[in-house]
Design a protein around this motif. Structure first.
Motif, short mmCIF file in Angstrom:
data_model
loop_
_atom_site.label_atom_id
_atom_site.label_comp_id
_atom_site.label_asym_id
_atom_site.label_seq_id
_atom_site.Cartn_x
_atom_site.Cartn_y
_atom_site.Cartn_z
N ARG A 56 0.74 -1.28 0.05
CA ARG A 56 0.01 0.09 0.04
C ARG A 56 0.77 1.45 -0.16
NH1 ARG A 56 -3.24 -2.89 4.20
NH2 ARG A 56 -4.93 -3.88 3.03
N ARG A 57 2.10 1.02 0.82
CA ARG A 57 2.71 2.34 1.03
C ARG A 57 3.53 2.59 -0.44
NH1 ARG A 57 6.52 1.50 5.15
NH2 ARG A 57 5.51 -0.31 6.05
N LEU A 58 3.92 1.65 -1.13
CA LEU A 58 4.53 1.76 -2.64
C LEU A 58 3.66 2.19 -3.39
CD1 LEU A 58 6.87 -1.69 -2.58
CD2 LEU A 58 7.56 0.89 -2.45
N LEU A 59 2.54 1.70 -3.46
CA LEU A 59 1.35 2.16 -4.22
C LEU A 59 0.97 3.57 -4.17
CD1 LEU A 59 -0.05 1.17 -6.66
CD2 LEU A 59 -1.90 0.47 -5.00
N GLU A 60 1.26 4.13 -2.96
CA GLU A 60 0.80 5.44 -2.71
C GLU A 60 2.01 6.36 -3.24
OE1 GLU A 60 0.25 5.84 1.58
OE2 GLU A 60 -1.57 4.77 1.45
N ASP A 61 3.27 5.70 -3.41
CA ASP A 61 4.24 6.65 -4.04
C ASP A 61 4.17 6.43 -5.47
OD1 ASP A 61 5.00 7.05 -1.28
OD2 ASP A 61 6.50 5.65 -1.09
N CYS A 62 3.63 5.64 -6.08
CA CYS A 62 3.59 5.62 -7.37
C CYS A 62 2.85 6.65 -8.06
CB CYS A 62 3.39 4.20 -8.13
SG CYS A 62 4.44 3.04 -7.37
N PRO A 63 3.16 7.19 -9.22
CA PRO A 63 2.41 8.52 -9.85
C PRO A 63 0.96 7.49 -10.31
CG PRO A 63 4.24 7.82 -11.21
CD PRO A 63 4.42 6.98 -9.96
N ASP A 64 0.03 8.34 -10.65
CA ASP A 64 -1.05 7.68 -11.35
C ASP A 64 -1.11 7.89 -12.70
OD1 ASP A 64 -3.76 6.96 -12.04
OD2 ASP A 64 -4.58 8.88 -11.68
N LEU A 65 -1.00 6.66 -13.45
CA LEU A 65 -0.66 6.48 -14.87
C LEU A 65 -1.94 6.76 -15.83
CD1 LEU A 65 1.83 3.53 -15.02
CD2 LEU A 65 2.33 5.97 -14.96
N GLY A 66 -2.98 6.86 -14.99
CA GLY A 66 -4.39 7.31 -15.77
C GLY A 66 -4.50 6.13 -16.97
N ASP A 67 -4.88 6.68 -18.06
CA ASP A 67 -5.12 5.42 -19.28
C ASP A 67 -3.90 4.92 -19.93
OD1 ASP A 67 -7.89 6.04 -18.64
OD2 ASP A 67 -7.98 7.84 -20.13
N PHE A 68 -2.90 4.90 -19.22
CA PHE A 68 -1.77 4.38 -19.79
C PHE A 68 -1.85 3.00 -20.40
CE2 PHE A 68 2.66 2.44 -19.73
CZ PHE A 68 3.27 3.00 -20.58
N ASP A 69 -1.35 2.93 -21.63
CA ASP A 69 -1.66 1.61 -22.41
C ASP A 69 -0.58 0.83 -22.34
OD1 ASP A 69 -2.50 -0.56 -24.08
OD2 ASP A 69 -3.25 0.66 -25.64
N VAL A 70 -0.35 -0.37 -21.50
CA VAL A 70 0.89 -0.87 -21.24
C VAL A 70 1.27 -1.60 -22.52
CG1 VAL A 70 1.95 -2.86 -19.74
CG2 VAL A 70 0.59 -1.04 -18.80
#
Length: 84
Positions: A56-70
């Motif tokens: 959860r802590r790592l996820l909070e630190d990650c930027p929101d990629l929105g509609d990024f198409d992997v």
């Protein structure tokens, strides 16, 4: 290698450790090395709850990629590798 002096150990604790060492066919000193190494692993084992909290802590630190198409990014990378 370092050395540690532990003062004021209860005699009963020392006796139990001596018995444990004898049962394992080791000297008291070697038995204590084993006990201490097991108590301080290089990578401590985490409980499932601890793993979730770290995630959860790592996820909070990650930027929101929105509609990024992997998939598109992977294709782009592959196409880029194939070009001369």
């Amino acid at each position: 290698m370092g050395e540690i002096l532990v003062r004021n150990l209860d005699d009963a604790v020392i006796a139990r450790l001596e018995r444990r060492a004898a049962l394992n066919g080791r000297s008291l000193e070697q038995e204590l090395r084993e006990v201490l190494a097991a108590a301080a692993p290089e990578r401590p084992r985490l409980s499932p709850e601890q793993k979730l909290e770290r995630s959860r802590r790592l996820l909070e630190d990650c930027p929101d990629l929105g509609d990024f198409d992997v998939s598109a990014a992977i294709r782009f990378g592959r196409d880029d590798e194939d070009s001369p």
